[in-house]
Design an enzyme around this catalytic site. Structure first.
Site, PDB file in Angstrom:
ATOM      1  N   LYS A 122      21.662  27.914 -18.099  1.00 21.16           N
ATOM      2  CA  LYS A 122      23.073  27.538 -17.952  1.00 21.16           C
ATOM      3  C   LYS A 122      24.011  28.581 -18.532  1.00 21.16           C
ATOM      4  CE  LYS A 122      22.936  22.590 -17.347  1.00 21.16           C
ATOM      5  NZ  LYS A 122      23.455  21.294 -17.734  1.00 21.16           N
ATOM      6  N   LYS A 206      15.483  24.723  -8.225  1.00 25.41           N
ATOM      7  CA  LYS A 206      15.531  23.249  -8.165  1.00 25.41           C
ATOM      8  C   LYS A 206      16.835  22.770  -7.519  1.00 25.41           C
ATOM      9  CE  LYS A 206      17.600  22.001 -12.477  1.00 25.41           C
ATOM     10  NZ  LYS A 206      17.736  21.378 -13.724  1.00 25.41           N
ATOM     11  N   LYS A 209      23.159  19.859  -8.969  1.00 22.66           N
ATOM     12  CA  LYS A 209      24.567  19.513  -8.725  1.00 22.66           C
ATOM     13  C   LYS A 209      25.430  20.762  -8.676  1.00 22.66           C
ATOM     14  CE  LYS A 209      24.107  15.547 -11.863  1.00 22.66           C
ATOM     15  NZ  LYS A 209      24.277  15.173 -13.255  1.00 22.66           N
TER      16      LYS A 209
HETATM   17  P1  TYM Z   1      20.982  15.392 -15.520  1.00 25.75           P
HETATM   18  O1  TYM Z   1      22.249  14.634 -15.472  1.00 25.75           O
HETATM   19  O2  TYM Z   1      20.998  16.856 -15.249  1.00 25.75           O
HETATM   20  O3  TYM Z   1      19.948  14.767 -14.501  1.00 25.75           O
HETATM   21  C1  TYM Z   1      19.662  13.380 -14.500  1.00 25.75           C
HETATM   22  C2  TYM Z   1      18.182  13.161 -14.242  1.00 25.75           C
HETATM   23  O4  TYM Z   1      17.808  13.735 -12.997  1.00 25.75           O
HETATM   24  C3  TYM Z   1      16.673  14.583 -13.160  1.00 25.75           C
HETATM   25  N1  TYM Z   1      16.756  15.699 -12.201  1.00 25.75           N
HETATM   26  C4  TYM Z   1      15.798  16.010 -11.321  1.00 25.75           C
HETATM   27  N2  TYM Z   1      14.589  15.459 -11.065  1.00 25.75           N
HETATM   28  C5  TYM Z   1      13.846  16.017 -10.076  1.00 25.75           C
HETATM   29  N3  TYM Z   1      14.254  17.086  -9.331  1.00 25.75           N
HETATM   30  C6  TYM Z   1      15.458  17.672  -9.543  1.00 25.75           C
HETATM   31  N4  TYM Z   1      15.857  18.710  -8.789  1.00 25.75           N
HETATM   32  C7  TYM Z   1      16.289  17.131 -10.583  1.00 25.75           C
HETATM   33  N5  TYM Z   1      17.525  17.459 -11.057  1.00 25.75           N
HETATM   34  C8  TYM Z   1      17.804  16.571 -12.052  1.00 25.75           C
HETATM   35  C9  TYM Z   1      16.779  15.070 -14.600  1.00 25.75           C
HETATM   36  O5  TYM Z   1      15.522  15.500 -15.085  1.00 25.75           O
HETATM   37  C10 TYM Z   1      17.284  13.828 -15.305  1.00 25.75           C
HETATM   38  O6  TYM Z   1      16.209  12.952 -15.615  1.00 25.75           O
HETATM   39  N6  TYM Z   1      19.874  16.100 -20.312  1.00 25.75           N
HETATM   40  C11 TYM Z   1      19.898  15.101 -19.263  1.00 25.75           C
HETATM   41  C12 TYM Z   1      20.766  13.898 -19.605  1.00 25.75           C
HETATM   42  C13 TYM Z   1      20.405  13.255 -20.898  1.00 25.75           C
HETATM   43  C14 TYM Z   1      19.226  12.517 -21.179  1.00 25.75           C
HETATM   44  C15 TYM Z   1      19.373  12.081 -22.541  1.00 25.75           C
HETATM   45  C16 TYM Z   1      18.082  12.194 -20.453  1.00 25.75           C
HETATM   46  C17 TYM Z   1      21.194  13.241 -22.007  1.00 25.75           C
HETATM   47  N7  TYM Z   1      20.565  12.531 -22.989  1.00 25.75           N
HETATM   48  C18 TYM Z   1      18.395  11.307 -23.164  1.00 25.75           C
HETATM   49  C19 TYM Z   1      17.107  11.424 -21.092  1.00 25.75           C
HETATM   50  C20 TYM Z   1      17.260  10.997 -22.432  1.00 25.75           C
HETATM   51  C21 TYM Z   1      20.482  15.748 -18.021  1.00 25.75           C
HETATM   52  O7  TYM Z   1      21.203  16.696 -18.099  1.00 25.75           O
HETATM   53  O8  TYM Z   1      20.216  15.097 -16.900  1.00 25.75           O
END
Ligand code: TYM
Length: 344
Positions: A122, A206, A209
């Site tokens: 990032k 991957k 967004k």
């Molecule tokens: P975020 O908002 O980027 O994504 C949300 C969830 O979607 C999954 N994900 C994917 N899975 C498969 N293929 C993809 N291309 C893909 N892109 C995103 C992510 O792995 C995630 O599960 N850091 C986290 C948010 C967070 C969180 C937490 C998660 C904050 N605190 C505590 C679990 C526990 C995040 O940025 O997710």
């Protein structure tokens, strides 16, 4: 990483997972995380939140952030997270997360954070211009999980390293303050063909967004026409599909589309190959488009319906916030005592 929760916590399993309100949710979020929430809410006590604190690590328009939070809640509800079973809340409504994050900032080591690949991705070439929050992001994530003493965290593959850090922080806290087992070593629930969905334009990156090309992803809000068009235009190769997974390894786009088909239909990639072996993408893509439209189309429609009544979403967030504050409060009070804070 172990497959089971530590023995001390068996019988009181709890899920915590979060999603950032930073743009349209897509097929990767759905298959990597959201469908697991829906399945697992029946198996364990479930806390699902919108990570609006994490969102601030990159610039967000303050006038839009609340609606971005509501959109994520609408997505949770539209895919089938049931607010009567699962607790749905906004991260900012539970100040214990941020308070615990400070203490964990003092437990985690710089060397651990230096290894985080998501920060490197990032921040890119200009890491000195990134916010400090982006760097300490995984520490806040550990606090999200441990404030509720979660045992299981359903996430996509990209979060695995953050979950390992969470376990390191829990273990170091337990050790440094001589409180064995105080924090559970939460297990990442990553398995399944949807764990890492790749861009429709490039099978080596991957689905995300933040990809500038909308054709790289299927958004949860896309209508049937947009979904089929994106599947039709997805990058592929000229070979027919093979009959075994090994032969897909050197064909990332083909491997990804087979994985998407498998995850959307709830079967393994082997089963998909059994059905389509020998067929080209001319035959496979229309089938995949129909499947994607039948699963994803109704989700977008339901999101639009839910977002027309913000009151209902706000009521769910208020009730969930109250419940989550109650769950985190005893843990934070105990942590303050353990570390010797003046004010408890
Ligand atoms: P975020 O908002 O980027 O994504 C949300 C969830 O979607 C999954 N994900 C994917 N899975 C498969 N293929 C993809 N291309 C893909 N892109 C995103 C992510 O792995 C995630 O599960 N850091 C986290 C948010 C967070 C969180 C937490 C998660 C904050 N605190 C505590 C679990 C526990 C995040 O940025 O997710």
């Amino acid at each position: 990483m172990t497959d089971e929760a530590p023995a001390a916590y068996v019988g009181q399993k709890r899920i915590v997972s979060g999603v950032q309100p930073t743009g349209d949710l897509h097929l990767g979020n759905y298959l990597g995380a959201l469908i697991k929430f829906v399945r697992m809410q029946h198996e364990m006590e479930t806390f699902i939140f919108v990570a609006d604190l994490h969102a601030l690590t990159e610039w967000q328009d303050p006038a839009k952030l609340k609606d971005q939070v509501r959109e994520i809640v609408a997505a949770f509800l539209a895919v089938g997270v049931d607010p009567k079973i699962a607790t749905i809340f906004a991260q900012s409504s539970v100040p214990a997360h941020a308070e615990l994050a400070w203490i964990f900032n003092c437990v985690a080591r710089l060397g651990w954070l230096d290894r985080m690949t998501q920060f490197k991705d990032k921040a890119g070439k200009h890491k000195e211009r990134s916010s400090v929050g982006l760097y300490t992001y995984p520490v806040l994530q550990a606090a999200d999980i441990l404030a509720h003493k979660a045992t299981h965290v359903p996430v996509g593959e990209d979060q695995r390293q953050h979950l390992e850090l969470t376990r390191d922080i829990a273990a170091k806290f337990n050790h440094d303050f001589d409180r064995p087992g105080f924090f559970p070593l939460a297990e990442a629930v990553v398995q399944g063909p949807g764990a890492r969905i790749m861009s429709l334009r490039d099978g080596k990156v991957k689905m995300s967004k933040s990809d500038p090309s909308d054709y790289s992803r299927i958004n949860l809000t896309d209508d049937a026409e947009a979904i089929s068009q994106k599947v039709r235009k997805a990058r592929t190769d000229a070979e027919p599909l093979p009959d075994n997974l090994e032969a897909l390894k050197a064909r990332p786009e083909a491997e990804n589309l087979v994985g998407v088909y498998a995850a959307l239909s709830g079967v393994t990639a082997e089963v998909v190959l059994k059905e389509f072996a020998g067929q080209g993408f001319g035959a496979f893509k229309p089938k995949l488009a129909d499947l994607a439209v039948s699963v994803m189309g109704p989700i977008g429609a339901e999101m639009r319906r839910l977002l027309a009544d913000k009151g209902e979403i706000d009521r769910i967030l208020a009730a969930g916030g109250e419940k989550a504050r109650d769950t985190a409060a005893p843990t934070l009070a105990e942590v303050k005592k353990i570390v010797g804070y003046w004010a408890g």
